[in-house]
Design a protein around this motif. Structure first.
Motif, mmCIF file in Angstrom:
data_model
loop_
_atom_site.group_PDB
_atom_site.id
_atom_site.type_symbol
_atom_site.label_atom_id
_atom_site.label_comp_id
_atom_site.label_asym_id
_atom_site.label_seq_id
_atom_site.Cartn_x
_atom_site.Cartn_y
_atom_site.Cartn_z
ATOM 1 N N ILE A 13 0.433 -1.257 -0.019
ATOM 2 C CA ILE A 13 -0.324 -0.111 0.127
ATOM 3 C C ILE A 13 0.851 0.654 -0.625
ATOM 4 O O ILE A 13 1.508 1.702 1.122
ATOM 5 C CB ILE A 13 -0.358 -0.128 1.181
ATOM 6 C CG1 ILE A 13 -1.632 -1.265 1.163
ATOM 7 C CG2 ILE A 13 -1.476 1.360 0.864
ATOM 8 C CD1 ILE A 13 -2.405 -1.615 2.343
ATOM 9 N N ASN A 14 1.184 1.654 -1.328
ATOM 10 C CA ASN A 14 1.702 3.691 -0.926
ATOM 11 C C ASN A 14 1.098 4.826 -0.973
ATOM 12 O O ASN A 14 -0.355 4.546 -1.996
ATOM 13 C CB ASN A 14 2.850 3.048 -2.601
ATOM 14 C CG ASN A 14 2.832 2.318 -2.339
ATOM 15 O OD1 ASN A 14 4.378 1.417 -1.690
ATOM 16 N ND2 ASN A 14 3.363 1.224 -3.944
ATOM 17 N N THR A 20 0.698 -12.404 -10.123
ATOM 18 C CA THR A 20 1.230 -12.847 -9.202
ATOM 19 C C THR A 20 0.769 -13.924 -8.133
ATOM 20 O O THR A 20 1.992 -14.009 -7.059
ATOM 21 C CB THR A 20 2.961 -12.618 -8.923
ATOM 22 O OG1 THR A 20 2.888 -10.965 -7.917
ATOM 23 C CG2 THR A 20 3.765 -11.428 -10.243
ATOM 24 N N GLY A 21 0.370 -12.889 -7.432
ATOM 25 C CA GLY A 21 -0.236 -13.287 -5.981
ATOM 26 C C GLY A 21 0.283 -11.815 -5.027
ATOM 27 O O GLY A 21 -0.757 -11.867 -4.000
ATOM 28 N N VAL A 22 0.138 -11.227 -5.685
ATOM 29 C CA VAL A 22 1.170 -9.959 -4.638
ATOM 30 C C VAL A 22 0.172 -8.504 -5.489
ATOM 31 O O VAL A 22 -0.169 -8.266 -6.539
ATOM 32 C CB VAL A 22 2.339 -9.454 -4.748
ATOM 33 C CG1 VAL A 22 2.854 -8.269 -4.247
ATOM 34 C CG2 VAL A 22 2.862 -10.495 -5.107
ATOM 35 N N SER A 23 -0.516 -7.636 -4.537
ATOM 36 C CA SER A 23 -1.097 -6.171 -4.902
ATOM 37 C C SER A 23 -0.373 -5.361 -4.642
ATOM 38 O O SER A 23 -0.222 -5.481 -3.207
ATOM 39 C CB SER A 23 -3.145 -6.626 -4.484
ATOM 40 O OG SER A 23 -2.802 -6.016 -3.334
ATOM 41 N N VAL A 24 -0.765 -4.263 -5.835
ATOM 42 C CA VAL A 24 -0.151 -3.437 -4.949
ATOM 43 C C VAL A 24 -1.050 -2.511 -5.360
ATOM 44 O O VAL A 24 -1.927 -2.041 -6.165
ATOM 45 C CB VAL A 24 0.991 -2.358 -5.737
ATOM 46 C CG1 VAL A 24 1.459 -1.028 -6.226
ATOM 47 C CG2 VAL A 24 1.650 -3.812 -5.786
ATOM 48 N N THR A 25 -1.473 -1.029 -4.269
ATOM 49 C CA THR A 25 -2.341 -0.347 -4.353
ATOM 50 C C THR A 25 -2.179 1.437 -3.626
ATOM 51 O O THR A 25 -1.166 1.522 -2.765
ATOM 52 C CB THR A 25 -3.654 -0.048 -3.638
ATOM 53 O OG1 THR A 25 -4.209 -1.886 -3.369
ATOM 54 C CG2 THR A 25 -4.617 0.979 -2.763
ATOM 55 N N ALA A 26 -2.323 1.912 -4.897
ATOM 56 C CA ALA A 26 -1.960 3.810 -4.202
ATOM 57 C C ALA A 26 -3.051 4.244 -4.084
ATOM 58 O O ALA A 26 -4.227 4.156 -4.501
ATOM 59 C CB ALA A 26 -1.346 4.306 -5.624
ATOM 60 N N VAL A 27 -2.764 5.279 -2.819
ATOM 61 C CA VAL A 27 -4.017 5.217 -1.656
ATOM 62 C C VAL A 27 -4.300 6.805 -2.194
ATOM 63 O O VAL A 27 -2.549 7.433 -2.042
ATOM 64 C CB VAL A 27 -3.911 5.344 -0.346
ATOM 65 C CG1 VAL A 27 -5.201 5.808 0.079
ATOM 66 C CG2 VAL A 27 -4.004 4.055 -0.416
#
Length: 264
Positions: free
Chosen positions: A128-129, A163-170
């Motif tokens: 989470i960025n 890949t099973g990895v999530s990335v979320t920009a907040v």
């Protein structure tokens, strides 16, 4: 979790702790770290602390090494450390800008990259960025850095797709925290309805991350503001930015906006 001892970072820590996650908090102030750690331990939440100044390359490298060595690997990484930036970009003095670029640009990219690598090897994880809705508006170096973080975060999400990895920009707006309690009248130009609580931001972000969303703008009102700022005619958006800068409350609004993703 960087910037985890106050503001948005502490709100993330509370909600993750309540969900059963052991915590590792990173911040600059040892005394504050120990105080927050004691509070979590008293409530039965396992909590470790790491003192690091993420504007310092050696501290960033040390934290990267720590993340890469953890077994089992970290499951959730909140990339939140930051600070206000009020410096003009028409200048011959770049020290404050360079410091901000290190803290809010270079450090998140390095830490996020290492977190992504260890999570990809484990085939699961959430990153989470913290960006800002201000990154849609041309209002100085802070906005430019947050725009970079948003685009970098979404690019990282694409590289990790499948890949099973999530990335979320907040992308929050103005967020209430202790920073404003010490800012005198500088927040007076921001209407009450635009203020968000840190817990509100963290809750929305964690829900979005669980759903695999690449972008989270908390609350319907900021979704509308973000849509207009990103998709609206650039001439109109630029005109609004100039009006905000020249208005009597522009200084306060600019400084309040810088709070949205900062370590306080």
């Amino acid at each position: 979790m960087t910037g985890g001892t106050s503001g948005i970072g502490l709100a993330f820590a509370r909600q993750l702790g309540a969900a059963g996650y052991p915590l590792v908090l990173v911040a600059r102030g040892q005394e504050r770290l120990e105080a927050v750690r004691a509070q979590f331990l008293a409530n039965g939440v396992p909590c470790e602390v790491i003192r690091a100044d993420l504007g310092v390359d050696d501290d960033v490298a040390r934290l990267c090494d720590w993340m890469a060595s953890q077994q089992p690997p970290i499951e959730v990484f909140v990339n939140n450390a930051g600070s206000g930036l009020y410096h003009p970009i028409v200048t011959d003095d770049f020290e404050e800008i360079e410091n901000a670029l290190s803290l809010m640009g270079r450090a998140p990219v390095k830490l996020g990259g290492v977190a992504a690598q260890v999570m990809r090897e484990a085939s699961h994880g959430r990153i989470i960025n913290i960006s800002s809705v201000q990154g849609f508006v041309p209002m100085g170096m802070y906005a430019a850095i947050k725009a970079f973080i948003r685009l970098w975060s979404e690019s990282l999400a694409q590289e990790l797709h499948g890949t099973g990895v999530s990335v979320t920009a907040v992308l929050p707006g103005w967020v209430r925290s202790g920073f404003h309690a010490n800012s005198g009248g500088r927040r007076s130009g921001v209407p009450d309805f635009l203020w968000l609580d840190p817990e509100q931001v963290a809750k929305a972000a964690l829900r979005a991350a669980e759903r695999g969303k690449t972008r989270c703008i908390p609350t319907a009102r900021y979704k509308v503001i973000g849509f207009l700022a990103e998709k609206g005619p650039r001439a109109a958006v630029n005109a609004v930015a100039r009006a905000l800068r020249s208005s009597k409350g522009a200084s306060g609004a600019s400084r309040a906006a810088a709070e949205s993703g900062g370590e306080k």
